[in-house]
Write a protein that holds these residues in place. Structure first.
Motif, short mmCIF file in Angstrom:
data_model
loop_
_atom_site.label_atom_id
_atom_site.label_comp_id
_atom_site.label_asym_id
_atom_site.label_seq_id
_atom_site.Cartn_x
_atom_site.Cartn_y
_atom_site.Cartn_z
N ALA A 148 0.74 -1.19 0.05
CA ALA A 148 0.23 0.04 -0.05
C ALA A 148 0.77 1.22 0.03
CB ALA A 148 -1.10 -0.08 1.16
N ASP A 149 1.89 1.27 0.84
CA ASP A 149 2.95 2.35 0.86
C ASP A 149 3.39 2.77 -0.70
OD1 ASP A 149 2.76 2.86 3.60
OD2 ASP A 149 4.48 1.31 3.98
N GLU A 162 1.38 4.41 -3.32
CA GLU A 162 1.15 5.57 -3.34
C GLU A 162 2.42 6.59 -4.40
OE1 GLU A 162 -0.80 7.67 -1.33
OE2 GLU A 162 -1.89 5.75 -1.06
N GLU A 198 4.20 6.99 -7.94
CA GLU A 198 4.15 6.50 -9.25
C GLU A 198 5.52 6.92 -9.93
OE1 GLU A 198 2.06 5.28 -11.30
OE2 GLU A 198 0.43 4.77 -9.50
N ALA A 253 9.60 7.33 -1.08
CA ALA A 253 9.04 6.94 0.32
C ALA A 253 9.34 7.58 1.41
CB ALA A 253 8.78 5.30 0.29
N ARG A 304 8.16 11.23 1.55
CA ARG A 304 6.88 11.45 1.83
C ARG A 304 6.54 10.75 3.19
NH1 ARG A 304 3.37 9.80 -3.34
NH2 ARG A 304 1.59 10.36 -1.91
N LEU A 350 6.53 7.69 4.14
CA LEU A 350 5.49 6.72 4.01
C LEU A 350 6.44 5.51 4.82
CD1 LEU A 350 4.52 7.00 0.17
CD2 LEU A 350 3.26 7.11 2.49
#
Length: 341
Positions: free
Chosen positions: A26-27, A30, A32, A328, A331, A333
């Motif tokens: 799921a992380d 997020e 792309e 990640a 951000r 994450l």
């Protein structure tokens, strides 16, 4: 954005070396990455490997009697980034349908400049992206000049990713064919293609042999239960066949004019289902990193029927995994765990 260890490239990590950032599927969903960036990262990792600056030892494989499961372990070092990594994958229920199988894969990255851990992450998406990117690079380098048509067998993850990546590397392709047996999968292939190329569509074919006869590139990306089994005699002169999963008969390998593999050693680990009746595989004419670098010939003539074996190189997982881990971290994450306390 540079991934060189000389730039501020490594994801922020604890300086005590006792904690690890965990990145779930799921992380990673997020984040792309443009398809062209993925292709460039994978190509760079292959070139660095060929230069001898990276290490990609042969993968390890274990499977029980009866073959109901398979597990792989891959260790590697990316010399351009100073990253060491371990990838594992485990699939259970090989004799069952796709929906009944269990599949788990992880990638753990360590900073070989600081000696500290970077992250452990789900590797399913990373592995899927790098595999499709390698197929695109194989097509770019090995397809007959002026190639216009491609046939993909299978509508699973690779079936869905292959066409957008092929068009990224070979925008001249103007006939896109698909052989698939699941209506939902066919819809997913179309949706994935239109996400990246809104003006393009795929032609669903039912006569596999006739489609193969018209294809400059054939990609076997189906699952193990596919009814597709493309034979060498169906391929037109100059055709390139790329094996990712299933969908190509062993004759496409044994009858090829040239055999190219991402790794000859790994083909002999994971390609045993393509062996002849004596259990043997033919010699590999060239490994793809050397072809990319121009140090080994890929295609030697316009009528060469080329078989390309696309098996995973962990250095390509590292390149993508490192990029994902940096994004990640930037951000916020993921979850940090005190794994070694």
């Amino acid at each position: 954005m540079s991934d060189s260890p000389t730039a501020p490239a490594h994801a922020p990590i604890p300086d005590d070396g006792k904690r690890l950032r965990l990145l779930s599927a799921a992380d990673l969903a997020e984040i792309e990455l443009p398809l062209a960036d993925v292709v460039a990262l994978v190509e760079g990792a292959c070139r660095t490997l060929h230069l001898g600056r990276s290490a990609n030892p042969r993968k390890l494989r274990v499977t029980p009697q009866g073959g109901h499961s398979v597990a792989y372990a891959m260790l590697g070092r990316d010399g351009s980034r100073g990253i060491v990594a371990v990838k594992t994958s485990y699939k259970h229920g090989l004799h069952k349908g796709r929906s009944e199988q269990h599949y788990y894969t992880t990638l753990t990255l360590y900073d070989d400049v600081t000696g500290l851990p970077i992250a452990m992450m789900d590797c399913a998406r990373i592995g899927a992206l790098r595999t499709a990117a390698v197929s695109a690079l194989l097509a770019r380098e090995l397809a007959v000049p002026g190639a216009r048509s491609v046939l993909v067998t299978g509508t699973g993850t690779q079936g869905r990713l292959t066409l957008p990546f092929l068009l990224t590397a070979l925008p001249s392709l103007d006939r896109l064919m698909l052989f698939g047996t699941y209506a939902e999968g066919v819809r997913a292939v179309r949706e994935q293609l239109r996400t990246h190329f809104p003006d393009r569509d795929v032609e669903v074919v039912s006569d596999l042999r006739a489609a193969v006869a018209d294809a400059d590139v054939v990609v076997g990306a189906a699952g193990g239960h596919t009814p597709a089994a493309v034979e060498a005699a169906w391929l037109k002169p100059g055709a390139l066949s790329i094996l990712v999963g299933h969908g190509l008969a062993p004759s496409t390998l044994h009858g090829a004019d040239r055999v190219i593999a991402t790794s000859a050693a790994q083909m002999h680990v994971t390609g045993k289902d393509m062996a002849d009746t004596a259990g043997a595989l033919p010699a590999v004419d060239a490994e793809f990193p050397a072809v990319l670098a121009g140090d080994s010939p890929g295609r030697t003539g316009p009528t060469d029927r080329i078989f390309a074996y696309n098996s995973g190189l962990v250095v390509t997982d590292i390149a993508l995994g490192h990029r994902f881990s940096r994004r990640a971290s930037a951000r916020g994450l993921g979850t940090e765990v005190a794994l070694w306390q």
